[in-house]
Design an enzyme around this catalytic site. Sequence first.
Site, short mmCIF file in Angstrom:
data_model
loop_
_atom_site.label_atom_id
_atom_site.label_comp_id
_atom_site.label_asym_id
_atom_site.label_seq_id
_atom_site.Cartn_x
_atom_site.Cartn_y
_atom_site.Cartn_z
N GLU A 89 63.91 -88.01 22.51
CA GLU A 89 63.14 -86.76 22.51
C GLU A 89 63.00 -86.15 23.91
OE1 GLU A 89 59.44 -87.74 20.50
OE2 GLU A 89 60.30 -87.16 18.59
N GLU A 140 63.98 -88.94 12.64
CA GLU A 140 62.55 -89.19 12.39
C GLU A 140 62.02 -88.14 11.41
OE1 GLU A 140 59.96 -89.67 15.72
OE2 GLU A 140 61.33 -91.01 16.80
#
Length: 885
Positions: free
Chosen positions: A221, A290
């Site tokens: 991320e 995710e």
Amino acid sequence: MQYHKAVKQHGLTLSSRRFVFIYRFQERNQSHRSNLEEKMVQGRKMKMILLLILQIVMAATAANVTYDHRALVIDGKRKVLISGSIHYPRSTPEMWPDLIQKSKDGGLDVIETYVFWSGHEPEKNKYYFEGRYDLVKFVKLVEEAGLYVHLRIGPYVCAEWNYGGFPVWLHFVPGIKFRTDNEPFKEEMQRFTTKIVDLMKQEKLYASQGGPIILSQIENEYGNIDSAYGAAAKSYIKWSASMALSLDTGVPWNMCQQADAPDPMINTCNGFYCDQFTPNSNNKPKMWTENWSGWFLGFGDPSPYRPVQDLAFAVARFYQRGGTFQNYYMYHGGTNFDRTSGGPLISTSYDYDAPIDEYGLLRQPKWGHLRDLHKAIKLCEDALIATDPTITSLGSNLEAAVYKTSSGSCAAFLANVGTKSDATVTFNGKSYHLPAWSVSILPDCKNVAFNTAKINSATESTAFTRQSLKPDGGSSAELGSQWSYIKEPTGISKSDAFLKPGLLEQINTTADKSDYLWYSLRMDIKGDETFLDEGSKAVLHIESLGQVVYAFINGKLAGSGHGKQKISLDIPINLVAGKNTIDLLSVTVGLANYGAFFDLVGAGITGPVTLKSAKGGSSIDLASQQWTYQVGLKGEDSGLATVESSEWVSKSPLPTKQPLIWYKTTFDAPSGSEPVAIDFTGTGKGIAWVNGQSIGRYWPTSIAGNGGCTDSCDYRGSYRANKCLKNCGKPSQTLYHVPRSWLKPSGNTLVLFEEMGGDPTQISFGTKQTGSNLCLTVSQSHPPPVDTWTSDSKISNRTRTMPVLTLQCPVSTQVISSIKFASFGTPKGTCGSFTSGSCNSSRSLSLVQKACIGSRSCNIEVSTRVFGEPCRGVVKSLAVEASCS
């Protein structure tokens, strides 16, 4: 082939199925081989043969993993893959096989996990791969279950894990700057990443070696925050990709949330919805690393949850619009044992409203509804992997996606993305009903196998059965023995305390070796000073970066406060003429784990700290004075949680509702095999250990706010972390998981450090059990059970197949003992409060009783053929509430 000759020559029998070799060495004329030297020769010979066979096996089973525009490609075949996250340190090795099997039973192909640097290298160059951190064992168990692994090395992981998964010693490497083009950081990151890759290679765990790991991740991320690092971020990402590729794993690498991930890195999506995500190259597949199945819980917050209808909708939309790899974060969340929770203020529970709950029990109907979704998606696999979808509009907020191949495979997804109204659409000449915010899956482009809004898995209740720890008048059946205690000294008590002028930042001072840092100051107050005016109190003003502060004046607690990033306290205090001691205890509750430069987010009392006259006159700056510091507690250094000590006091009365006390008791484990938790109601805040194992921080006095919770949550419309909340106005967490494997039948030790003040005798143990109640409502508009589909029946006429209500007791030894409610017609309400509507078949209860009572499971066709016609022109439903025993 040469190995066949070797096998035949040495009397080995080799059979092959899926490249699994079974061999047997046959020794003949053993009576003539009494010579030791001959046996040694034969032994060496045997080892060489086995080594040869092992090499042949590994070469034969090695998988070639690549990717193209549509999917990951394993041994030349595109795969539709469904994955779920399980973090090995958040459960125990004893739990892993069951968690993995339940994941497989739920339709997963892949288990995804981070690799936790702080757990594996708690001190530089001192590695730990045992117990809950036995990564190799975890991966091998996944392999034994026949599943793949996605290994997210990071090594930054976020994950609501302390310091984002980085070991805090990394902070003290000279010249280091985290997650940027910084040589000291890159050197450490490469060293640890290489360590993990080499370990996996040594154990032959990459698919290229015949193992289960089909995908690895580097970084995590970073694209969310890389702009804060400027131009160095781009060179850092390029270096990260190059470094990872140089490790030659033989499987693809990915970078999540990294739109500029350099080739051949696959950039992937994280979020509640990823159907609109597009990879940065048409040569890369659309992957979702995710899909947040719920959200994490923070101390002081209500409990978030995500309705399964919305979660299933998000998954179906992703596959509808070209996705072929999706991962649930989390599929099993688990527990933040020890001091691993980050945040700050992340709770010990990391349940995440996942399909498998914190304790390893199925969360129903979430697990079952997703299982059925996975089956429906897999029915479409041939078409999904072959082509891109053709997407057309069926009206406002209505959409069809069709996968059709030249070989005749066809699969369709019909979506209603509107949030208000159901719709009826015409597709391929047939009419289909689509509830708002739902997707219907048609594996043959004709018949609906699954609709995301129509649940056909029963709700199963769960309950805790509590057993008190209080002594029970000497009863031999009492769970808890007499408590003993040790008082932790207030202020400075250790020989390694030190003096420094000014206020020190906590992380730089403690290196996170403890949650606790004492700031201590002695000062003289003259008798004529205004701080001693009769009838008034001085005010101690404290500002801290968090997360908890206690102020002690002359050994007595004067006040406290807590906050996530900033604490500002004004505490009225009583001073005496002459010498006074101000002792401030600063407590961390997990270090920051997310954001640009999160590693520089400080903690502790950084000031200002002032002493003010109650009458608004004089003020003294205390921040710049000479303070004495103590890292950690005396009881921590003494090992009170793990080592026997003669200091424990057993005499009555037991001091309660006082700060800074260590408590200890012994107890017998609750009977049975159900998961165990401690209910800490009655205590304040602290850390607990069972048989020397830290079960984490407890804080039952941390109360959630009163706003934001509702009795029910409408799944329709975009989900967000605060959309669906429960438990408002109540403690954020009262129950704390104690793994069964940590317990003995009797003679277990519970140790607490109670920092705030409470009554440990109110503590109770609980066993979490799947309850006896089952509830389900199935309508005539539900699709038939997805299990009725087989590869041979995709194109058959399915119009005769009807919806079916299925009930099954969760425990194999149980049977359905009673039917509390049954109504075919227009029933109302939810589980526990069902009522019959104006339309109701009088035969409902008797028919369901006859079909179900005495059996572990039952199937009831939802049709007028079974129940008769109670009212025409209305879509009817069957609602049932049953009990198992």
